[in-house]
Design a protein around this motif. Sequence first.
Motif, PDB file in Angstrom:
ATOM      1  N   VAL A   1       0.659  -1.468  -0.345  1.00 44.08           N
ATOM      2  CA  VAL A   1       0.152  -0.468   0.054  1.00 44.08           C
ATOM      3  C   VAL A   1       0.766   1.435  -0.071  1.00 44.08           C
ATOM      4  CG1 VAL A   1      -1.800   1.646   1.054  1.00 44.08           C
ATOM      5  CG2 VAL A   1      -1.867  -1.209   0.917  1.00 44.08           C
ATOM      6  N   GLY A   2       2.244   1.416   0.757  1.00 43.13           N
ATOM      7  CA  GLY A   2       2.394   1.973   0.480  1.00 43.13           C
ATOM      8  C   GLY A   2       3.353   2.347  -0.228  1.00 43.13           C
ATOM      9  N   ALA A   3       4.200   1.846  -1.030  1.00 45.78           N
ATOM     10  CA  ALA A   3       4.901   2.307  -2.722  1.00 45.78           C
ATOM     11  C   ALA A   3       4.089   1.641  -3.568  1.00 45.78           C
ATOM     12  CB  ALA A   3       5.714   0.729  -2.557  1.00 45.78           C
ATOM     13  N   GLY A   4       3.277   0.583  -2.996  1.00 43.30           N
ATOM     14  CA  GLY A   4       1.630   0.044  -4.570  1.00 43.30           C
ATOM     15  C   GLY A   4       0.880   1.845  -4.444  1.00 43.30           C
ATOM     16  N   MET A   5      -0.025   1.388  -3.605  1.00 43.24           N
ATOM     17  CA  MET A   5      -0.943   2.390  -4.021  1.00 43.24           C
ATOM     18  C   MET A   5      -0.905   4.079  -3.381  1.00 43.24           C
ATOM     19  SD  MET A   5      -4.490   0.330  -3.865  1.00 43.24           S
ATOM     20  CE  MET A   5      -5.359   1.793  -3.113  1.00 43.24           C
ATOM     21  N   SER A   6      -0.413   4.137  -2.531  1.00 40.25           N
ATOM     22  CA  SER A   6       0.336   5.508  -2.210  1.00 40.25           C
ATOM     23  C   SER A   6       1.548   5.878  -3.439  1.00 40.25           C
ATOM     24  CB  SER A   6       1.241   6.046  -0.640  1.00 40.25           C
ATOM     25  OG  SER A   6      -0.600   5.600   0.437  1.00 40.25           O
ATOM     26  N   GLY A   7       2.722   5.479  -3.326  1.00 35.44           N
ATOM     27  CA  GLY A   7       3.549   5.757  -3.721  1.00 35.44           C
ATOM     28  C   GLY A   7       3.520   6.270  -5.213  1.00 35.44           C
TER      29      GLY A   7
ATOM     30  N   ALA B   1      -0.005   6.128  -6.971  1.00 36.45           N
ATOM     31  CA  ALA B   1      -0.757   6.793  -7.139  1.00 36.45           C
ATOM     32  C   ALA B   1      -0.372   8.885  -7.281  1.00 36.45           C
ATOM     33  CB  ALA B   1      -1.287   7.609  -5.678  1.00 36.45           C
ATOM     34  N   ILE B   2       1.114   9.027  -7.210  1.00 41.13           N
ATOM     35  CA  ILE B   2       1.336  10.405  -7.806  1.00 41.13           C
ATOM     36  C   ILE B   2       2.623   9.686  -8.144  1.00 41.13           C
ATOM     37  CG2 ILE B   2       1.200  10.935  -4.884  1.00 41.13           C
ATOM     38  CD1 ILE B   2       4.522  10.775  -4.085  1.00 41.13           C
ATOM     39  N   PHE B   3       2.496   9.026  -8.771  1.00 38.21           N
ATOM     40  CA  PHE B   3       3.786   8.771  -9.586  1.00 38.21           C
ATOM     41  C   PHE B   3       4.837   8.388  -9.908  1.00 38.21           C
ATOM     42  CE2 PHE B   3       0.332   9.560 -13.425  1.00 38.21           C
ATOM     43  CZ  PHE B   3      -0.838   8.443 -13.128  1.00 38.21           C
ATOM     44  N   ALA B   4       5.021   7.883  -8.728  1.00 39.37           N
ATOM     45  CA  ALA B   4       6.583   7.984  -8.502  1.00 39.37           C
ATOM     46  C   ALA B   4       7.283   6.507  -8.926  1.00 39.37           C
ATOM     47  CB  ALA B   4       6.987   7.921  -6.733  1.00 39.37           C
ATOM     48  N   MET B   5       8.517   6.770  -9.950  1.00 38.81           N
ATOM     49  CA  MET B   5       8.606   5.538 -10.608  1.00 38.81           C
ATOM     50  C   MET B   5       9.032   4.799  -9.696  1.00 38.81           C
ATOM     51  SD  MET B   5      12.248   5.864 -13.375  1.00 38.81           S
ATOM     52  CE  MET B   5      12.964   6.593 -11.797  1.00 38.81           C
ATOM     53  N   THR B   6       9.888   4.511  -8.853  1.00 32.85           N
ATOM     54  CA  THR B   6       9.864   3.724  -7.821  1.00 32.85           C
ATOM     55  C   THR B   6       9.158   2.867  -7.482  1.00 32.85           C
ATOM     56  OG1 THR B   6      10.901   5.159  -6.541  1.00 32.85           O
ATOM     57  CG2 THR B   6      12.597   4.641  -7.633  1.00 32.85           C
ATOM     58  N   ALA B   7       8.071   3.681  -6.888  1.00 25.98           N
ATOM     59  CA  ALA B   7       7.280   2.876  -6.529  1.00 25.98           C
ATOM     60  C   ALA B   7       6.124   1.752  -7.654  1.00 25.98           C
ATOM     61  CB  ALA B   7       6.121   4.057  -6.236  1.00 25.98           C
ATOM     62  N   TRP B   8       6.108   2.536  -8.624  1.00 27.20           N
ATOM     63  CA  TRP B   8       5.939   1.063 -10.323  1.00 27.20           C
ATOM     64  C   TRP B   8       6.355  -0.015 -10.322  1.00 27.20           C
ATOM     65  CZ3 TRP B   8       1.073   2.511 -13.460  1.00 27.20           C
ATOM     66  CH2 TRP B   8       0.497   3.408 -12.259  1.00 27.20           C
ATOM     67  N   VAL B   9       7.781   0.497  -9.757  1.00 30.26           N
ATOM     68  CA  VAL B   9       8.496  -0.656 -10.171  1.00 30.26           C
ATOM     69  C   VAL B   9       8.317  -1.491  -9.778  1.00 30.26           C
ATOM     70  CG1 VAL B   9      11.133  -1.381  -9.797  1.00 30.26           C
ATOM     71  CG2 VAL B   9      10.139   1.061 -11.812  1.00 30.26           C
ATOM     72  N   ALA B  10       8.848  -1.421  -8.359  1.00 21.21           N
ATOM     73  CA  ALA B  10       8.331  -1.847  -6.861  1.00 21.21           C
ATOM     74  C   ALA B  10       7.380  -2.817  -6.708  1.00 21.21           C
ATOM     75  CB  ALA B  10       8.426  -0.958  -5.410  1.00 21.21           C
ATOM     76  N   VAL B  11       6.053  -1.808  -6.921  1.00 17.25           N
ATOM     77  CA  VAL B  11       5.292  -2.785  -7.015  1.00 17.25           C
ATOM     78  C   VAL B  11       4.800  -3.175  -8.047  1.00 17.25           C
ATOM     79  CG1 VAL B  11       3.300  -1.325  -8.961  1.00 17.25           C
ATOM     80  CG2 VAL B  11       2.360  -2.574  -6.443  1.00 17.25           C
ATOM     81  N   PHE B  12       5.602  -3.472  -9.594  1.00 19.81           N
ATOM     82  CA  PHE B  12       5.654  -4.894 -10.524  1.00 19.81           C
ATOM     83  C   PHE B  12       6.698  -5.608 -10.229  1.00 19.81           C
ATOM     84  CE2 PHE B  12       8.045  -6.254 -14.068  1.00 19.81           C
ATOM     85  CZ  PHE B  12       6.860  -6.801 -14.996  1.00 19.81           C
ATOM     86  N   CYS B  13       7.491  -5.381  -9.440  1.00 18.34           N
ATOM     87  CA  CYS B  13       8.381  -6.544  -8.919  1.00 18.34           C
ATOM     88  C   CYS B  13       7.547  -7.071  -7.863  1.00 18.34           C
ATOM     89  CB  CYS B  13       9.745  -5.919  -8.516  1.00 18.34           C
ATOM     90  SG  CYS B  13      10.610  -5.131  -9.666  1.00 18.34           S
ATOM     91  N   MET B  14       6.828  -6.436  -6.627  1.00 20.84           N
ATOM     92  CA  MET B  14       5.747  -7.594  -5.927  1.00 20.84           C
ATOM     93  C   MET B  14       4.736  -7.934  -6.815  1.00 20.84           C
ATOM     94  SD  MET B  14       4.901  -3.937  -2.962  1.00 20.84           S
ATOM     95  CE  MET B  14       6.288  -3.225  -2.512  1.00 20.84           C
ATOM     96  N   TRP B  15       4.568  -7.592  -7.733  1.00 22.25           N
ATOM     97  CA  TRP B  15       3.774  -8.564  -8.518  1.00 22.25           C
ATOM     98  C   TRP B  15       4.105  -9.892  -9.500  1.00 22.25           C
ATOM     99  CZ3 TRP B  15      -1.556  -9.286 -10.127  1.00 22.25           C
ATOM    100  CH2 TRP B  15      -2.493  -7.747  -9.885  1.00 22.25           C
ATOM    101  N   ILE B  16       5.856  -8.984 -10.047  1.00 19.77           N
ATOM    102  CA  ILE B  16       6.276 -10.869 -10.270  1.00 19.77           C
ATOM    103  C   ILE B  16       6.742 -11.753  -9.160  1.00 19.77           C
ATOM    104  CG2 ILE B  16       8.336 -11.295 -11.348  1.00 19.77           C
ATOM    105  CD1 ILE B  16       6.226 -10.020 -13.117  1.00 19.77           C
ATOM    106  N   GLY B  17       7.245 -11.239  -8.195  1.00 21.62           N
ATOM    107  CA  GLY B  17       7.588 -12.160  -6.641  1.00 21.62           C
ATOM    108  C   GLY B  17       7.263 -13.259  -6.867  1.00 21.62           C
ATOM    109  N   ALA B  18       5.868 -12.361  -6.661  1.00 24.11           N
ATOM    110  CA  ALA B  18       4.615 -13.319  -5.620  1.00 24.11           C
ATOM    111  C   ALA B  18       3.446 -14.598  -7.267  1.00 24.11           C
ATOM    112  CB  ALA B  18       3.058 -11.741  -5.903  1.00 24.11           C
TER     113      ALA B  18
END
Length: 352
Positions: free
Chosen positions: A311-317, A319-336
Amino acid sequence: METLIDTFGEPTLMLVLGLVVGAVFGLAAYRSRFCLRAATAELAEGRVGAKLMIWLAAFTTAVVSVQSAVWIGALDVSNARQLASVGSMSGAIIGGLMFGVGMILARGCASRLLVLSASGNLRAIITGLVLTLTAQASLSGFLSPAREQIAGLWVVNGGTARALFAPDSPLLPVAIALCTTCLVAVLVIGPRRGAPRADLVGAMIVGLAVYAGWQGSYAIANASFELVAVQSVTFTGPSTDTLMTLVTAPSMPASFGMGLVPGVFFGAMIAAIFMGEARIQRFEPNVPMERYLFGGILMGFGSMLAGGCAVGAGMSGGAIFAMTAWVAVFCMWIGAMTTHVLLGAMGDPKLI
């Protein structure tokens, strides 16, 4: 707002904001069954079902509401930590992958564990404590040198270098339009995929809670002469702060994070009670406890690397179009998804 600040002070207002936003988030997240782990598991099995629709409804609502406010000039998130400070691409990648693996093993991300804890789920409570202690050790304890070394492999400067779009970019309205189209599609397709309309509305409220955090903290910061952090919903940092304050301090300082965690807990508890689902749940005898604990460790270290939880990176980060947040949530999807497939290949449905 100036009158409220003069009367109550910025810390108290941030505490109340955290409590309100947290309560709304907790109630809506529990009611809608909002869960990134469940969404990744569905997609890993080749299904586009209700869990994925619910996550997408929450995520797109957060992006559309936040970025629409940025576009019209009602919100400025340029000073938010996820954009203004130096970020780590290596941390987002490695931490995101670790977090994704951990949330499958623990059967829930940081926010889901907190929400489930409020219903009496002892598995979630214990796993959440392990996650929180690991996160604290990664922030300032014996795991911090390893975190700093990994995070330092690939860093990006704060500011425009860390943002997907500048507020005045002509691509911003295009991105808002695309996300709005996605949201409308989810609301139309979701019920056909098994997502009840009430759950989709609840997921949208989850997304709006993320927006409320950004907008509310910005309003306070904009009217204050003191330095106030513009922030929104995240769980790893506030959870560690809350736990360490309870353990080491005689009193709790007023802040957004200190209000957020209890707010989510009590909001989810109210939902669980009214839905008749509040009951003690223990570790199941045929599911190893160590699987949950190892998952909690991976999420605790991974979230500190990635700059936040799902949520902190994936949703909140995100939502403000932080590049590292989008990379992080993408990698969360891949890992999961990878972990879910591997556990499923082991042939024991209890593992997934």
